[in-house]
Structures are given as structure tokens and as C-alpha cells.
Design a protein around this motif. Sequence first.
Motif, PDB file in Angstrom:
ATOM      1  N   ALA A 200      -8.865  -3.386 -27.462  1.00  0.00           N
ATOM      2  CA  ALA A 200     -10.076  -3.003 -27.953  1.00  0.00           C
ATOM      3  C   ALA A 200     -11.497  -3.760 -27.319  1.00  0.00           C
ATOM      4  CB  ALA A 200     -10.250  -3.060 -29.562  1.00  0.00           C
ATOM      5  N   THR A 201     -12.460  -3.423 -26.792  1.00  0.00           N
ATOM      6  CA  THR A 201     -13.380  -4.011 -26.209  1.00  0.00           C
ATOM      7  C   THR A 201     -14.828  -3.402 -27.108  1.00  0.00           C
ATOM      8  OG1 THR A 201     -14.091  -2.358 -24.609  1.00  0.00           O
ATOM      9  CG2 THR A 201     -12.279  -4.043 -24.191  1.00  0.00           C
ATOM     10  N   GLU A 202     -16.015  -4.102 -26.684  1.00  0.00           N
ATOM     11  CA  GLU A 202     -17.083  -3.520 -27.190  1.00  0.00           C
ATOM     12  C   GLU A 202     -17.626  -2.153 -26.492  1.00  0.00           C
ATOM     13  OE1 GLU A 202     -20.860  -5.838 -26.553  1.00  0.00           O
ATOM     14  OE2 GLU A 202     -20.162  -6.350 -24.392  1.00  0.00           O
ATOM     15  N   ALA A 203     -17.029  -1.899 -25.231  1.00  0.00           N
ATOM     16  CA  ALA A 203     -17.062  -0.525 -24.673  1.00  0.00           C
ATOM     17  C   ALA A 203     -16.236   0.409 -24.955  1.00  0.00           C
ATOM     18  CB  ALA A 203     -17.140  -0.917 -23.208  1.00  0.00           C
ATOM     19  N   GLY A 204     -15.219   0.014 -25.861  1.00  0.00           N
ATOM     20  CA  GLY A 204     -14.133   1.003 -26.465  1.00  0.00           C
ATOM     21  C   GLY A 204     -12.770   0.387 -25.984  1.00  0.00           C
TER      22      GLY A 204
ATOM     23  N   GLY B  45     -16.234 -12.051 -18.952  1.00  0.00           N
ATOM     24  CA  GLY B  45     -17.442 -11.771 -19.475  1.00  0.00           C
ATOM     25  C   GLY B  45     -17.202 -10.519 -20.286  1.00  0.00           C
ATOM     26  N   ALA B  46     -16.081  -9.689 -20.331  1.00  0.00           N
ATOM     27  CA  ALA B  46     -15.911  -8.642 -21.141  1.00  0.00           C
ATOM     28  C   ALA B  46     -15.812  -9.292 -22.528  1.00  0.00           C
ATOM     29  CB  ALA B  46     -14.776  -7.599 -20.664  1.00  0.00           C
ATOM     30  N   ARG B  47     -16.363  -8.280 -23.411  1.00  0.00           N
ATOM     31  CA  ARG B  47     -16.197  -8.796 -24.921  1.00  0.00           C
ATOM     32  C   ARG B  47     -15.233  -7.961 -25.463  1.00  0.00           C
ATOM     33  NH1 ARG B  47     -20.671 -10.992 -27.940  1.00  0.00           N
ATOM     34  NH2 ARG B  47     -20.786  -9.044 -28.905  1.00  0.00           N
ATOM     35  N   VAL B  48     -14.311  -8.500 -26.198  1.00  0.00           N
ATOM     36  CA  VAL B  48     -12.954  -7.972 -26.613  1.00  0.00           C
ATOM     37  C   VAL B  48     -12.992  -8.071 -28.135  1.00  0.00           C
ATOM     38  CG1 VAL B  48     -11.262  -7.928 -24.625  1.00  0.00           C
ATOM     39  CG2 VAL B  48     -11.613 -10.006 -26.339  1.00  0.00           C
ATOM     40  N   ALA B  49     -12.562  -7.013 -28.982  1.00  0.00           N
ATOM     41  CA  ALA B  49     -12.509  -7.193 -30.423  1.00  0.00           C
ATOM     42  C   ALA B  49     -11.265  -8.076 -30.758  1.00  0.00           C
ATOM     43  CB  ALA B  49     -12.286  -5.883 -30.899  1.00  0.00           C
TER      44      ALA B  49
ATOM     45  N   GLY C 274     -12.166 -12.678 -35.746  1.00  0.00           N
ATOM     46  CA  GLY C 274     -13.499 -13.475 -34.929  1.00  0.00           C
ATOM     47  C   GLY C 274     -14.295 -12.289 -34.455  1.00  0.00           C
ATOM     48  N   GLY C 275     -14.641 -10.946 -34.713  1.00  0.00           N
ATOM     49  CA  GLY C 275     -15.452 -10.156 -34.223  1.00  0.00           C
ATOM     50  C   GLY C 275     -15.086 -10.075 -32.675  1.00  0.00           C
TER      51      GLY C 275
ATOM     52  N   GLY D   9     -11.070   1.476 -34.930  1.00  0.00           N
ATOM     53  CA  GLY D   9     -11.059   2.708 -33.843  1.00  0.00           C
ATOM     54  C   GLY D   9     -12.307   3.632 -34.102  1.00  0.00           C
ATOM     55  N   ARG D  10     -12.727   3.735 -35.467  1.00  0.00           N
ATOM     56  CA  ARG D  10     -13.818   4.418 -35.735  1.00  0.00           C
ATOM     57  C   ARG D  10     -15.170   3.936 -35.160  1.00  0.00           C
ATOM     58  NH1 ARG D  10     -10.860   5.682 -40.405  1.00  0.00           N
ATOM     59  NH2 ARG D  10     -11.687   3.879 -41.415  1.00  0.00           N
ATOM     60  N   ARG D  11     -15.424   2.631 -35.488  1.00  0.00           N
ATOM     61  CA  ARG D  11     -16.571   1.800 -34.977  1.00  0.00           C
ATOM     62  C   ARG D  11     -16.200   1.939 -33.522  1.00  0.00           C
ATOM     63  NH1 ARG D  11     -15.923  -3.641 -36.922  1.00  0.00           N
ATOM     64  NH2 ARG D  11     -13.712  -3.225 -37.773  1.00  0.00           N
ATOM     65  N   LEU D  12     -15.362   1.526 -32.799  1.00  0.00           N
ATOM     66  CA  LEU D  12     -15.359   1.743 -31.218  1.00  0.00           C
ATOM     67  C   LEU D  12     -15.677   2.966 -30.766  1.00  0.00           C
ATOM     68  CD1 LEU D  12     -12.101  -0.671 -30.618  1.00  0.00           C
ATOM     69  CD2 LEU D  12     -14.620  -1.276 -29.916  1.00  0.00           C
TER      70      LEU D  12
END
Length: 195
Positions: A24-28, A38-42, A46-47, A188-191
Motif C-alpha cells: 500500500a502506497t499513497e498512489a495505491g 522517496g515513495a510513501r508507503v502506508a 504511523g500513516g 483499501g477504500r481510501r487508497l
Amino acid sequence: MWTDGAQGIGAAAAGGIVAGSLVATEAGWRPVETLQPGARVATFGGGLRAVTRVMRQQLPAGAALVHVPGGCLSACADLALLPDQPVLLATGSAERVMEEAHAFVWARALVGRFGIGRLHPGLPVEVVQVGLETAEALWVNSGVLLRSEGADDGFYPLLSAREAEAMLAFSEPVGRSGSMARIAADLGRRLARAA
């Protein structure tokens, strides 16, 4: 040996996520092998956190892996894990004794439970170790929580084989019926909305 370009970090590094697993990443949801620094992971508690390093290792054909069938541990699809990959589980009814709502267990401790077994792929397997500033639990294949590498802040205990056996005797972390599954479904819904 783990490599991050020209520099290896040694065979003692534990964990790592098998290529093809979705993180899960901020891009799905993205295959772990496509992650870059640099990629942001869920993360579980910790968000979104930035990836600080990505290291890769090739395992030979026939290497021992742990097979988590789709639907087990709230996984959306079959998942292969390294035996030494820490997996975060709800402690369930063992929480009263452990005084912890969640704990990491080695993936190998799950073999023989909940339909989880061994896997020996006939081809080499790429494993990706995702590093964050501090160790976190990453969402993988919808509902499975795997430990990232990073400075250990002691946020969840890693149980010994004996402790894991005792906890698992009290717990049944399977299916999509528990609180972890509800949290995974909400993520999953938020992503999906963010992608």
C-alpha cells in the motif's frame, strides 16, 4: 547478499518482501519491486512514511518460503514470505496475558496453521527489503502486515518461537472477520479513492 546498487549490507539482514507482493502506497497498491526511495508507503500505526532505501536479493530456485493462501490473514491473494519475515498479528484473547494488542511473529511460526504451508519455487525469486527511517508494519496484499527495516523503536514485540506458539494457541488470525480485516478494508477504500 542484499544489494542497494554497488553496496551490500550482508546476509544477516532479516526480512524482505517477495517480488510480486502488493504494498500500500499513497498512489495505491504497487508491486514491491517498483518501490523507490522517496515513495510513501502506508504503515499500520504511523500513516504514510517515506521509503529511505530499497535493497534487493535473488534467492535460488528451490529456496524455502512460507505460503499464505489468499483469504488467510486477510490477504487478497496468495502470498510468499521469507521464513524470517516478521508478520504482525493481533494477539486476540492472548492480549490479557501478553499486555500487547499486537505482536510480530516469524513467518515460519505460522507454517501448519490456518492453511499456511511451505513453498519451494522452481525458479529464482527476487526479494525486496524496504527501509524506512524507523521500523514499521507495512500493508501487503490488502491485509497482511509485514515489518519494514529501520531503526527499531520497540513499537511491537517480536516473539520468540515459544512465545509465538503460546500466543497462536489462543488466537485464530484468519479470514476477514476480525478488526484487522476491517482496518485493511478501510485502507483499501481510501487508497482506491486516492488513486
